[in-house]
Design a protein around this motif. Structure first.
Motif, PDB file in Angstrom:
ATOM      1  N   LEU A  20       0.829  -1.205   0.000  1.00 30.70           N
ATOM      2  CA  LEU A  20       0.000   0.000   0.000  1.00 30.70           C
ATOM      3  C   LEU A  20       0.865   1.258   0.000  1.00 30.70           C
ATOM      4  CD1 LEU A  20      -2.811  -1.037   2.501  1.00 30.70           C
ATOM      5  CD2 LEU A  20      -3.093  -0.491   0.068  1.00 30.70           C
ATOM      6  N   ARG A  21       1.979   1.207   0.708  1.00 33.23           N
ATOM      7  CA  ARG A  21       2.867   2.374   0.741  1.00 33.23           C
ATOM      8  C   ARG A  21       3.443   2.655  -0.637  1.00 33.23           C
ATOM      9  NH1 ARG A  21       8.409   3.261   1.360  1.00 33.23           N
ATOM     10  NH2 ARG A  21       8.954   5.223   2.423  1.00 33.23           N
ATOM     11  N   ASP A  22       3.872   1.621  -1.338  1.00 30.05           N
ATOM     12  CA  ASP A  22       4.409   1.798  -2.690  1.00 30.05           C
ATOM     13  C   ASP A  22       3.352   2.401  -3.610  1.00 30.05           C
ATOM     14  OD1 ASP A  22       6.816   0.769  -1.890  1.00 30.05           O
ATOM     15  OD2 ASP A  22       6.461  -1.240  -2.676  1.00 30.05           O
ATOM     16  N   ALA A  23       2.105   1.882  -3.510  1.00 35.14           N
ATOM     17  CA  ALA A  23       1.032   2.404  -4.361  1.00 35.14           C
ATOM     18  C   ALA A  23       0.715   3.856  -4.013  1.00 35.14           C
ATOM     19  CB  ALA A  23      -0.216   1.532  -4.207  1.00 35.14           C
ATOM     20  N   TRP A  24       0.710   4.174  -2.728  1.00 36.51           N
ATOM     21  CA  TRP A  24       0.413   5.544  -2.271  1.00 36.51           C
ATOM     22  C   TRP A  24       1.473   6.526  -2.744  1.00 36.51           C
ATOM     23  CZ3 TRP A  24       2.891   8.028   2.243  1.00 36.51           C
ATOM     24  CH2 TRP A  24       2.320   9.242   2.580  1.00 36.51           C
ATOM     25  N   LEU A  25       2.740   6.167  -2.565  1.00 34.94           N
ATOM     26  CA  LEU A  25       3.822   7.056  -2.985  1.00 34.94           C
ATOM     27  C   LEU A  25       3.816   7.239  -4.500  1.00 34.94           C
ATOM     28  CD1 LEU A  25       6.770   5.853  -0.701  1.00 34.94           C
ATOM     29  CD2 LEU A  25       5.421   7.951  -0.487  1.00 34.94           C
ATOM     30  N   SER A  26       3.555   6.165  -5.237  1.00 37.78           N
ATOM     31  CA  SER A  26       3.506   6.262  -6.697  1.00 37.78           C
ATOM     32  C   SER A  26       2.373   7.186  -7.142  1.00 37.78           C
ATOM     33  CB  SER A  26       3.335   4.870  -7.300  1.00 37.78           C
ATOM     34  OG  SER A  26       3.215   4.942  -8.702  1.00 37.78           O
TER      35      SER A  26
ATOM     36  N   ALA B 296       6.840  11.945   3.403  1.00 36.58           N
ATOM     37  CA  ALA B 296       6.217  10.671   3.758  1.00 36.58           C
ATOM     38  C   ALA B 296       5.279  10.832   4.953  1.00 36.58           C
ATOM     39  CB  ALA B 296       7.281   9.618   4.059  1.00 36.58           C
ATOM     40  N   ALA B 297       4.776  12.031   5.199  1.00 34.38           N
ATOM     41  CA  ALA B 297       3.876  12.264   6.326  1.00 34.38           C
ATOM     42  C   ALA B 297       2.526  11.605   6.058  1.00 34.38           C
ATOM     43  CB  ALA B 297       3.709  13.756   6.562  1.00 34.38           C
ATOM     44  N   LEU B 298       2.026  10.893   7.078  1.00 32.54           N
ATOM     45  CA  LEU B 298       0.760  10.169   6.956  1.00 32.54           C
ATOM     46  C   LEU B 298      -0.047  10.390   8.229  1.00 32.54           C
ATOM     47  CD1 LEU B 298      -0.901   7.970   5.317  1.00 32.54           C
ATOM     48  CD2 LEU B 298       0.231   6.293   6.796  1.00 32.54           C
ATOM     49  N   THR B 299      -1.314  10.684   8.094  1.00 25.30           N
ATOM     50  CA  THR B 299      -2.179  10.874   9.253  1.00 25.30           C
ATOM     51  C   THR B 299      -2.645   9.518   9.773  1.00 25.30           C
ATOM     52  OG1 THR B 299      -2.964  12.994   8.391  1.00 25.30           O
ATOM     53  CG2 THR B 299      -4.283  11.951  10.095  1.00 25.30           C
TER      54      THR B 299
ATOM     55  N   ARG C 228       5.577   9.473  10.249  1.00 23.08           N
ATOM     56  CA  ARG C 228       6.402   9.248   9.059  1.00 23.08           C
ATOM     57  C   ARG C 228       6.187   7.815   8.575  1.00 23.08           C
ATOM     58  NH1 ARG C 228      11.100   7.649   6.868  1.00 23.08           N
ATOM     59  NH2 ARG C 228      12.014   9.081   5.351  1.00 23.08           N
ATOM     60  N   ALA C 229       5.688   7.684   7.355  1.00 20.08           N
ATOM     61  CA  ALA C 229       5.421   6.360   6.781  1.00 20.08           C
ATOM     62  C   ALA C 229       6.718   5.794   6.212  1.00 20.08           C
ATOM     63  CB  ALA C 229       4.344   6.456   5.706  1.00 20.08           C
ATOM     64  N   GLY C 230       7.496   5.139   7.049  1.00 16.48           N
ATOM     65  CA  GLY C 230       8.746   4.540   6.598  1.00 16.48           C
ATOM     66  C   GLY C 230       8.510   3.221   5.887  1.00 16.48           C
ATOM     67  N   VAL C 231       9.583   2.613   5.431  1.00 18.36           N
ATOM     68  CA  VAL C 231       9.465   1.349   4.701  1.00 18.36           C
ATOM     69  C   VAL C 231       8.865   0.256   5.572  1.00 18.36           C
ATOM     70  CG1 VAL C 231      10.768  -0.444   3.506  1.00 18.36           C
ATOM     71  CG2 VAL C 231      11.406   1.945   3.209  1.00 18.36           C
ATOM     72  N   ASP C 232       9.160   0.287   6.883  1.00 21.76           N
ATOM     73  CA  ASP C 232       8.706  -0.777   7.779  1.00 21.76           C
ATOM     74  C   ASP C 232       7.587  -0.333   8.701  1.00 21.76           C
ATOM     75  OD1 ASP C 232      10.684  -2.882   7.061  1.00 21.76           O
ATOM     76  OD2 ASP C 232      12.103  -1.367   7.735  1.00 21.76           O
ATOM     77  N   GLY C 233       6.918   0.753   8.377  1.00 21.26           N
ATOM     78  CA  GLY C 233       5.805   1.190   9.203  1.00 21.26           C
ATOM     79  C   GLY C 233       6.044   2.558   9.805  1.00 21.26           C
ATOM     80  N   VAL C 234       5.201   2.915  10.760  1.00 22.34           N
ATOM     81  CA  VAL C 234       5.291   4.232  11.398  1.00 22.34           C
ATOM     82  C   VAL C 234       5.856   4.118  12.811  1.00 22.34           C
ATOM     83  CG1 VAL C 234       3.376   5.127  10.031  1.00 22.34           C
ATOM     84  CG2 VAL C 234       2.908   4.083  12.253  1.00 22.34           C
TER      85      VAL C 234
ATOM     86  N   LEU D  16      -5.958   5.820  -1.040  1.00 21.27           N
ATOM     87  CA  LEU D  16      -4.785   5.008  -0.694  1.00 21.27           C
ATOM     88  C   LEU D  16      -4.211   5.427   0.652  1.00 21.27           C
ATOM     89  CD1 LEU D  16      -3.001   4.754  -4.163  1.00 21.27           C
ATOM     90  CD2 LEU D  16      -3.960   2.860  -2.842  1.00 21.27           C
ATOM     91  N   ALA D  17      -4.240   6.726   0.944  1.00 19.09           N
ATOM     92  CA  ALA D  17      -3.742   7.201   2.237  1.00 19.09           C
ATOM     93  C   ALA D  17      -4.560   6.613   3.384  1.00 19.09           C
ATOM     94  CB  ALA D  17      -3.783   8.728   2.279  1.00 19.09           C
ATOM     95  N   ARG D  18      -5.883   6.540   3.206  1.00 20.32           N
ATOM     96  CA  ARG D  18      -6.722   5.950   4.264  1.00 20.32           C
ATOM     97  C   ARG D  18      -6.417   4.465   4.438  1.00 20.32           C
ATOM     98  NH1 ARG D  18     -10.505   9.457   1.820  1.00 20.32           N
ATOM     99  NH2 ARG D  18     -11.323   7.771   0.504  1.00 20.32           N
ATOM    100  N   GLU D  19      -6.260   3.757   3.317  1.00 21.62           N
ATOM    101  CA  GLU D  19      -5.923   2.331   3.408  1.00 21.62           C
ATOM    102  C   GLU D  19      -4.569   2.129   4.066  1.00 21.62           C
ATOM    103  OE1 GLU D  19      -6.796  -0.436   0.133  1.00 21.62           O
ATOM    104  OE2 GLU D  19      -7.471   1.318  -0.989  1.00 21.62           O
ATOM    105  N   LEU D  20      -3.606   2.963   3.683  1.00 20.84           N
ATOM    106  CA  LEU D  20      -2.266   2.846   4.260  1.00 20.84           C
ATOM    107  C   LEU D  20      -2.292   3.161   5.750  1.00 20.84           C
ATOM    108  CD1 LEU D  20       0.763   2.418   3.856  1.00 20.84           C
ATOM    109  CD2 LEU D  20       0.961   4.846   3.290  1.00 20.84           C
TER     110      LEU D  20
END
Length: 589
Positions: free
Chosen positions: A169-175, A417-420, A432-438, A362-366
């Motif tokens: 989901l993070r990859d899709a959101w960033l893309s 990479a800020a995510l609510t 911060r939505a890092g590769v391995d989570g927040v 995608l942000a909500r799903e992530l």
């Protein structure tokens, strides 16, 4: 499982080979004989960076060869290894084992081989990563890194599926965010590109070229350029075949062949009648040729206007091939690709709104995936800390306290990479939505109750860190979060430990060896006494070369006595060693 290793010209070892069984195997020996070179060899098989200084003096290269079996792995891990072997073209030996080899040259690059095939070191690492878990003295320091601590917690929590869902989901959101930002930043440029494509496509559609039309026109123009010559040749040939006035009445080829056939058929001679059939076949061919020549003549234009039309069409096609491709087929291909590109260049308000809506969804799903992953970690952190603390108590650290903190990695508004997320009563916050989570995961440690718990990197000594790592591995293994069937290698994990703590480390390693193959390099007789297999690395020659031999019975007692206090030849030393060995072998672990 590792069944055999062979080492040549690595450090103090000239040539040595050792066989390993299930359970606990220890390697002992005097300092400087090369015990750690066995672990270094396994690191090389694991794809570690080759160090040319490790090549033994006087040798051109060092070689490490290991034989592995995969029968004890679960189905998923075995399938993964089979995929690596298939991709590399590697083959199993006759007994189903796989041979891995690493060669380190003194002057040149290292080489890696898997199943008889030369492979990149990365491929070798991908294979052995499922089979070897290495804990050297430097590997203990890795436990201080946040990413290693998070990885250990995730293994215990079984967070793999949650991590995988979050990363996808993070990859899709960033893309999607990049696409939206690019669309907004380049709106004017993209609109101009869309106009250029529309103009070009309209020009191509107006001409309406057909596949291969340019090649067909070349042939038509060539024919029309020689119209008189072609008409004269075709008319002469047609007259010779069928016209009654070619050389006077009845002198065409068709008439002549007809007369010849009639003459032959009028006789009763079999040979002549057979020839009549052949003449009849020739007559059929000539009639067909005459008909085709007549058709060709009828199809020739009467004047030059047809040529002019063909030349004009050719000029239209050349305009397209000059702008868009080398030939008409290329022009048509360019048009197809341009239509696809044009469909992606929607710079309208509706298009931007649709993209924005997708990014928000995608942000909500992530965010939901990040919260789920964080909950899994926070729940598991308490259990893992409790179990590791209990293990530390069994390792003669009864007053030690081990904690695991899981906190949210906060982010600023300008962080890309800020995510609510909503992770507690405080409500939504920016993480911060890092590769391995927040999450930020931090191991804490206090050697005695009442002391302030500090980060592991700041509070544990070398001996304490060794025991923390061993306790963590025992918990992970007994909770089945460490894949069964793997080989766990510990290089002096007992450094800085002695007495009763050393006995407890031996017991814990023996317990770990119930589900895993465990190989330990140790100086402690209390640990060595618990081994199922005892290997001794020893000097074999005046030049300091070392070898490996398996000891049992009195030889093992002598080695334990040497480790106790250098008393291998004394009766008291042997008696003490035998007592230690009997106690370990009779211990109900």
């Amino acid at each position: 499982m590792l069944t055999e290793i062979r080492i040549e010209s690595l450090g103090a070892i000239s040539v040595a080979a050792a066989e390993f069984d299930r359970g606990l195997t220890v390697l002992t020996g005097e300092t400087g004989t090369g015990k750690t070179m066995v672990v270094t060899g396994l690191h090389l098989l694991g794809g570690a960076r080759a160090d040319a200084t490790r090549v033994r003096s006087g040798a051109d290269r060092a070689i490490v060869e290991g034989r592995f079996t995969t029968g004890d792995l679960d189905a998923a891990a075995a399938a993964q290894l089979d995929a690596i072997l298939d991709t590399s073209g590697a083959e199993r030996d006759e007994d189903g084992s796989v041979i891995a080899l690493r060669s380190v040259s003194r002057d040149g690059p290292s080489r890696a081989y898997l199943g008889g095939r030369s492979v990149p070191a990365k491929s070798l690492s991908g294979f052995t990563a499922e089979l070897l878990t290495l804990h050297g003295q430097n590997d203990q320091l890795r436990l201080m890194r946040p990413e290693e601590q998070r990885g250990a917690l995730d293994r215990f929590a079984g967070a793999g599926p949650a991590c995988e869902r979050y990363r996808k989901l993070r990859d899709a959101w960033l893309s999607a965010r990049r696409d939206l930002a690019d669309r907004r930043d380049r709106a004017r440029e993209l609109a101009q590109e869309a106009d250029r494509l529309k103009f070009a496509l309209n020009e191509i559609d107006a001409v309406d070229p057909q596949p291969g039309e340019d090649d067909a026109l070349v042939a038509d123009v060539l024919r029309l350029s020689e119209l008189d010559t072609l008409r004269e040749a075709a008319a002469g040939a047609c007259a010779a075949l069928s016209a009654d006035d070619a050389d006077g009445p009845g002198h065409s080829a068709i008439d002549s062949l007809g007369k010849a056939r009639a003459a032959l058929e009028s006789t009763d001679d079999a040979a002549l009648r057979a020839l009549a059939d052949q003449v009849g076949e020739a007559l059929t061919v000539v009639v067909d040729a005459a008909r085709e020549l007549a058709g060709f003549l009828d199809g020739l234009p009467v004047d030059a206007s047809a040529l002019e039309a063909k030349l004009a069409r050719q000029a239209q096609l050349r305009t397209l091939t000059r702008k868009y491709a080398a030939d008409i087929d290329g022009v048509l291909r360019w048009a197809r690709e341009s239509r696809e590109r044009l469909a992606q260049l929607d710079v309208s308000e509706e298009g931007l709104a649709a993209m924005t809506k997708r990014v928000d969804a995608l942000a909500r799903e992530l965010s939901d995936a990040a919260v789920d992953l964080s909950k899994v970690r926070r729940k598991a952190a308490k259990r893992l800390a409790k179990e590791v603390t209990a293990e530390l108590s069994a390792l003669a650290m009864a007053d030690a306290e081990f904690t695991i903190g899981v906190s949210t990695d906060t982010a600023g508004h300008d962080d890309p990479a800020a995510l609510t997320v909503s992770l507690g009563p405080s409500g939504p916050m920016l993480a911060r939505a890092g590769v391995d989570g927040v999450d930020q995961v931090e191991f804490g440690f206090a050697a005695h109750r009442g002391m302030t718990v500090l980060p592991l990197a700041k509070s544990a000594s070398g001996g304490e860190l060794s025991r923390v790592m061993l306790a963590l591995e025992v918990v992970l293994a007994t909770s089945r979060k460490q894949a069964a069937g793997t080989t766990m290698v510990f290089d002096e994990v007992d450094a800085g430990v002695g007495g009763w703590a050393a006995v407890q480390i031996g017991r814990r390693l023996a317990r770990l060896a119930r589900t895993h193959q465990v190989i330990v390099v140790t100086h402690l007789p209390q640990v060595a006494a618990y081994a199922d297999v005892h290997l001794v690395v020893h000097g074999t020659g005046p030049q300091g070369a070392s070898g490996v031999r398996r000891v049992a019975g009195d030889d093992r007692v002598a080695e334990l006595a040497r480790m106790l206090a250098g008393l291998g030849e004394s009766d008291s030393g042997r008696a003490h060693a035998r007592e230690l060995l009997d106690a370990a072998q009779n211990d109900q672990i």
